[in-house]
Design a protein around this motif. Structure first.
Motif, mmCIF file in Angstrom:
data_model
loop_
_atom_site.group_PDB
_atom_site.id
_atom_site.type_symbol
_atom_site.label_atom_id
_atom_site.label_comp_id
_atom_site.label_asym_id
_atom_site.label_seq_id
_atom_site.Cartn_x
_atom_site.Cartn_y
_atom_site.Cartn_z
ATOM 1 N N LYS A 1 0.827 -1.212 0.000
ATOM 2 C CA LYS A 1 0.000 0.000 0.000
ATOM 3 C C LYS A 1 0.858 1.258 0.000
ATOM 4 C CE LYS A 1 -3.909 -2.295 0.509
ATOM 5 N NZ LYS A 1 -5.018 -2.230 -0.461
ATOM 6 N N ARG B 1 0.007 6.693 5.961
ATOM 7 C CA ARG B 1 -0.910 5.653 6.437
ATOM 8 C C ARG B 1 -2.375 6.016 6.239
ATOM 9 N NH1 ARG B 1 -0.710 6.450 13.027
ATOM 10 N NH2 ARG B 1 -0.719 8.758 12.960
ATOM 11 N N ARG B 2 -2.751 7.277 6.395
ATOM 12 C CA ARG B 2 -4.166 7.644 6.287
ATOM 13 C C ARG B 2 -4.701 7.405 4.872
ATOM 14 N NH1 ARG B 2 -6.360 10.362 10.562
ATOM 15 N NH2 ARG B 2 -4.891 11.030 12.202
ATOM 16 N N ASN B 3 -3.942 7.857 3.916
ATOM 17 C CA ASN B 3 -4.396 7.678 2.536
ATOM 18 C C ASN B 3 -4.169 6.255 2.041
ATOM 19 O OD1 ASN B 3 -5.133 10.402 2.381
ATOM 20 N ND2 ASN B 3 -3.054 11.020 1.751
ATOM 21 N N LYS C 1 -6.877 3.687 3.688
ATOM 22 C CA LYS C 1 -8.213 4.248 3.851
ATOM 23 C C LYS C 1 -9.291 3.179 3.796
ATOM 24 C CE LYS C 1 -8.897 8.116 1.846
ATOM 25 N NZ LYS C 1 -9.136 9.160 0.806
ATOM 26 N N ASP C 2 -9.181 2.239 2.894
ATOM 27 C CA ASP C 2 -10.212 1.211 2.708
ATOM 28 C C ASP C 2 -9.845 -0.131 3.331
ATOM 29 O OD1 ASP C 2 -11.641 3.078 1.235
ATOM 30 O OD2 ASP C 2 -10.644 2.511 -0.652
ATOM 31 N N PHE D 1 -5.218 -0.779 10.565
ATOM 32 C CA PHE D 1 -4.590 0.552 10.530
ATOM 33 C C PHE D 1 -3.261 0.479 11.280
ATOM 34 C CE2 PHE D 1 -7.577 0.316 14.013
ATOM 35 C CZ PHE D 1 -6.880 0.806 15.112
#
Length: 300
Positions: free
Chosen positions: A195, A239-241, A244-245, A249
């Motif tokens: 990712k 990490r947030r973007n 996201k799905d 986390f």
């Protein structure tokens, strides 16, 4: 035997009352039991007795008075004196009582003075001991304050060192495993780190393991330690973007004290974030965009 006469009294004659009175010895004539009040009275011993002479009564009274003490004499004489003599006896009694009271007061003052001196010595000793105890308590309180400050400093240092040891760590939360013998490093690297395309081929994982036993619906956290702090910073920024799905986390690996501080102000930080004030938590404190410490309460 004559009727009415006791046995053995045949030749004895009866003595009449007058004869018995004459034969009875007179106790008043010798003066041994004479009452001073009878000194001026005439005594009768029977038929033909005369009054006692004044000179004999005076000598008898002198003998009685000689055997009395001063106080007894005053009281005995006061009992037979005129009203003026009563006043004299009362004055003498009052004088004697005052002297006795003065002596008693002097004795009492001496005893009280000695008792007060003893109590003063004991009180001084107690005060000295109390002062020593007070000084000891003050020194102990000062030492306790020093110990508290040292303990607080040691805790901060221990927390800082622990934070430094976790400088390159992060946690993967919510990533379930397939078997107890799973390879956590492979599980994290592929396809999870895919990712992050900019660091997928360059990141190096030094250590990866699960911490805790976990629960059926809450798998244990995976602690990942990378070789470079720059790689961790890149992962935390993306990490947030990137996730996201995803059902899992990534969070920072905080110490126990830092985690308690973060949770303490989490709701306030979220409210500020929603209002446009961006805060981040690192190095144990909530900080602004420039890295300054943000105080939610009064500035300590």
């Amino acid at each position: 035997m004559v009727k009415g006469r006791p046995l053995g009294s045949k030749n004895k004659s009866k003595l009449d009352h007058t004869t018995q009175t004459r034969l009875r010895p007179s106790t008043r004539s010798h003066g041994t039991d004479l009452d001073p009040r009878d000194s001026g009275r005439a005594t009768h011993s029977g038929k033909g007795d005369s009054l006692e002479s004044p000179s004999g009564a005076s000598s008898t009274l002198t003998q009685l008075v000689a055997g009395l003490s001063d106080s007894e004499l005053d009281l005995r004489m006061a009992s037979n004196a005129e009203p003026a003599s009563w006043r004299d006896a009362f004055d003498a009694f009052k004088t004697l009582l005052c002297k006795e009271l003065e002596k008693g007061l002097e004795t009492l003052e001496k005893n009280l003075g000695a008792a007060i001196e003893q109590l003063d010595v004991r009180v001084s000793s107690v005060e000295t001991k109390q002062e020593e105890h007070s000084n000891g308590l003050r020194r102990a309180a000062a030492e306790i304050n020093i110990f508290r400050s040292e303990v607080a400093f040691c805790r901060e240092e221990v927390n800082r060192l622990e934070r430094q040891s976790r400088r390159c760590n992060f946690r993967v939360v919510g990533l379930a495993g397939k078997s107890p013998e799973e390879d956590c490093a492979s599980l994290v690297r592929s396809p999870k780190l895919s990712k992050f395309p900019s660091i997928t081929n360059t990141v190096e994982i030094e250590k990866c393991y699960r911490e805790g036993r976990g629960q059926p619906n809450k798998p244990a956290h995976i602690v990942v330690r990378v070789a470079s702090h720059e790689h961790k910073v890149d992962i935390m920024k993306q990490r947030r973007n990137a996730l996201k799905d995803c059902p899992f986390f990534i969070v920072d690996d905080l110490t126990k004290r830092d985690l308690a501080e973060k949770r303490r102000w989490a709701s306030q930080a979220k409210s500020l974030w929603d209002s446009g004030v961006k805060l981040r938590f690192y190095s144990g404190r909530w900080r602004g965009s420039l890295g300054e410490i943000y105080y939610f309460g009064p500035n300590p």
